[in-house]
Enzyme design. Sequence first.
Site, PDB file in Angstrom:
ATOM      1  N   CYS A  58       0.842  -1.209   0.000  1.00 52.85           N
ATOM      2  CA  CYS A  58       0.000   0.000   0.000  1.00 52.85           C
ATOM      3  C   CYS A  58       0.883   1.266   0.000  1.00 52.85           C
ATOM      4  CB  CYS A  58      -0.902  -0.058   1.236  1.00 52.85           C
ATOM      5  SG  CYS A  58      -1.440   1.514   1.876  1.00 52.85           S
ATOM      6  N   CYS A  61       0.617   3.594   2.860  1.00 53.64           N
ATOM      7  CA  CYS A  61       1.235   3.097   4.099  1.00 53.64           C
ATOM      8  C   CYS A  61       2.727   3.400   4.101  1.00 53.64           C
ATOM      9  CB  CYS A  61       1.040   1.592   4.236  1.00 53.64           C
ATOM     10  SG  CYS A  61      -0.684   1.100   4.275  1.00 53.64           S
TER      11      CYS A  61
END
Length: 493
Positions: A58, A61
């Site tokens: 991600c 992230c």
Amino acid sequence: SPSSFASRRSILRVVNDNAKSGGDHPDYALELNATNFDAVLKDSPATYAVVEFFANWCPACRNYKPHYEKVARLFNGPDAVHPGIILMTRVDCASKINTKLCDKFSVGHYPMLFWGTPSKFVGGGWEPKQQVKNNIRVIDDARTADRLLNWINKQLGSSFGLDDQKFQNELLSSNVSDPGQIARAIYDVEEATSIAFDIIFEHKMIKAETRASLIKFLQLLAAHHPSRRCRKGTAEFLVSFDDLYPTDFWATGKHDKSSVKNLKICGKDVPRGYWMFCRGSKNETRGFSCGLWVLLHSLSVRIEDGESQFTFNAICDFVHNFFICEECRQHFYDMCSSVSSPFKKARDFALWLWSSHNKVNVRLMKEEVSLDTADPKFPKIIWPPKQLCSSCHLGLDQKNNKIEWNQDEVFKFLTEYYSTTLASLYKDSNVVLKDGTEAVEDLIVATNAIVVPVGAALAIAVASCAFGALACYWRSQQKSRKYFHHLHSLKNI
Ligand SMILES: Cc1cc2nc3c(=O)[nH]c(=O)nc-3n(C[C@H](O)[C@H](O)[C@H](O)COP(=O)(O)OP(=O)(O)OC[C@H]3O[C@@H](n4cnc5c(N)ncnc54)[C@H](O)[C@@H]3O)c2cc1C
């Protein structure tokens, strides 16, 4: 590296290793997975935990990581500015092993952050409707490091700042204003015990003339140390003491006990390398000697009446022979020598130790002020102050300018403080595995390796390891080999 594998079992070691392993960009947050999540959180001395669920694929992230790390730097690792308060962790939901764990927390987006006490996370989960019930909360405003820290500050009524530096902790509350702090002191008592024995071994202080006094102190620790793993370690040392140090040992001229040097009296996870309750606001204040006092007081409130004279002797002799601060041991021994009749009551001994400690405080109060060596956050006081125990104080004897004490209340307070509260945070080191079996956290310590079946050792390693099963298996093999070898060498002495 093999050495980093070898120390993965301890949560704080893991934090340490994490912090060290990243070279220029150390990771402060502790990465957990389904195999160690419960065990690590259960074992954490921190009051709160933050768990970040993320996925390694991600991009948001990845961009969030530096923010999270900025906050984790404050709370995790050996150089934490505010240690022992919050354990900052992360779990990678893209890793198959964690699928169930992430499901349990209903992770619906990445990154998703949760807040709670470590114990609430153990075996726990989160569902959108259950927020209040299980006391785990979603941190809903954590987009940047600033906002995450603000959110935490709001929870705790604190004023942590991202730029806080080590030992400039404005929140470092003195013991006077925060009696709850004592609950963390159990970790410092373990630390002090371990350091005391490291010093003894390093300085080869076990001699023909000090042997008996050490045995006495070990007996006291084995029975009454507030930490189970220190009780266990001292008992084991005691059992092998005669083999390690036979009475004719010093006559043989072979005094090198290099194998004993590695003996960790409270298990290999202690010492951790930093202080909590006994942490000074300066690097060089408090620490070991504070931890030692707390240990002595905690012993004094755990003994029976019939053990009071034995305890008095054991402590006096221990300080005299093994506390190598010359002035300290001399002064303390003078106080010991001035006791004229044997102690018959545990209460009398606990009060004697308390009042002796206060005599030291009074002496140091003056000395530290004149030399400007006091810790500004922890000036010496006559203890306990009114804020901690108002019923202990009867008033001031105007003539002698001395506090008049209600000794019954003082004893009651000492017992409460050093017995009940001190042990209130302490979690037994037994980890209950999912299949219901009990894995004793420190089974694979040096002196115990021989009683651990390989299967059990493997189960424990897998259950609490930060890596995959293979790495853990390899590690448990290394451990067994190392400790069998260690035992073997002990036996050959
Ligand atoms: C046996 C012994 C003798 C020592 N003698 C000397 C000496 O002669 N000279 C010297 O410079 N240093 C001496 N020290 C070190 C000194 O006493 C302190 O430990 C050190 O200065 C650190 O102080 P501290 O502020 O952490 O509090 P400490 O005095 O270490 O106390 C630790 C904690 O115990 C609690 N406490 C304080 N007073 C009492 C009491 N009366 N009863 C029960 N609990 C109490 C408080 O919560 C305090 O924070 C000695 C230490 C020990 C263990």
